[in-house]
Design a protein around this motif. Structure first.
Motif: not given
Length: 298
Positions: A8-10, A169, A175
């Motif tokens: 997540r957030g990559a 999330h 993340s």
């Protein structure tokens, strides 16, 4: 092939733009410093164990048409048109707005194509065929029916073969991806799961086959109207909407000439709780912009 979700957030890069997930990260061919080279997109086949009535396997693409990874929206399309547009990091449409005036088969309040009741998009207008290759096409209502009919209705359901999880999330820690099971409770694919949207944000839907072990991820990519794209409606509902290729006739006359799509709507109308509800099929103006997920049948 790795079917897992990205962290997540990559960060990802699409033609020169590095950004976050969803519409904020998509852009067009113009990068921050000028035109960027077009790199071919590789689409992998996801096998959820789905079969057509004649025994052929239905494969879904692992990402949206025009997307570089499974979290991106890719391009948005009008129903019956393969002319796609990206949106920039602020959700602004790059190119012509999504409206009837810029729909290629609309003229003076009439449609010049796909106007005879039941219609299915021809290959030259099929966004998946045009942008992914001849083996790919947009899914039909029948194909989506097959997918949804396999989704489990409870944690002990042994008759259906696909688990559906809502991916979300924590807003304070974006993340890390979280998942929550979604179960159908009615025959018309209705169901609910509650998530506290004061703490969490929903990102998408993950279908996992019990027979093949492979997963299909559909991100909440929103829809485009006019010159802007949003993941949420004016009522706050979040969209994971995807065009289907056929325009069914089982609605009143005025609606059969609109584009039909497969959708999940997220209704935050229970205080801070977001109730996730299925709508299938739904219909919208052909001039609006939705994402496309390709399928192939072998």
């Amino acid at each position: 092939q790795d079917r897992d979700l990205l962290p997540r957030g990559a960060p990802y890069n699409l033609q020169g733009y590095t950004g976050a997930r969803g519409p904020q990260g998509a852009t067009g061919p113009q990068g921050p410093t000028g035109p960027m080279p077009e790199l071919p997109i590789v689409y992998n086949k996801i096998d959820l164990g789905l079969k057509t009535s004649d025994g052929k396997t239905i494969y879904f693409a692992d990402k949206n048409v025009g997307a570089r990874n499974i979290e991106q929206p890719g391009m948005y399309f009008q129903w019956g048109s393969a002319k796609g547009r990206y949106v920039d990091e602020n959700g602004n449409v790059i190119g012509d707005p999504f409206d009837h005036e810029h729909y290629e088969y609309y003229d003076n309040y009439t449609y010049s194509k796909y106007n005879e009741g039941y219609s299915i998009i021809a290959p030259e207008d099929d966004a998946a065929t045009v942008h992914m290759g001849s083996e790919w096409k947009m899914p039909t209502k029948e194909m989506m029916d097959i997918l949804l009919s396999k989704v489990t209705k409870s944690s002990t359901d042994s008759t259906r073969t696909i688990d559906l999880n809502v991916v979300y999330h924590d807003r304070s820690n974006p993340s890390v991806s979280l998942e929550k099971p979604y179960y159908y409770v009615e025959e018309n694919y209705q169901g609910q799961v509650f998530i506290d949207d004061s703490i969490y944000e929903v990102d998408g839907l993950k279908f996992t086959s019990k027979t093949t072990g492979q997963s299909l991820y559909l991100p909440c990519v929103g829809m485009c109207s006019g010159s802007s794209c949003s993941k949420t409606s004016q009522l706050g509902s979040m969209y994971a909407d995807y065009w289907m290729s056929d325009n069914t006739c089982d609605y009143e006359d005025g609606n059969r000439y609109q584009g039909h799509y497969f959708t999940y709507l997220y209704y935050p109308n229970f205080g801070n709780q977001t109730a996730i509800t299925t709508h299938f099929p739904a219909f919208s103006s052909r001039g609006d912009g939705y994402s496309v997920r390709g399928v192939c049948v072998e």
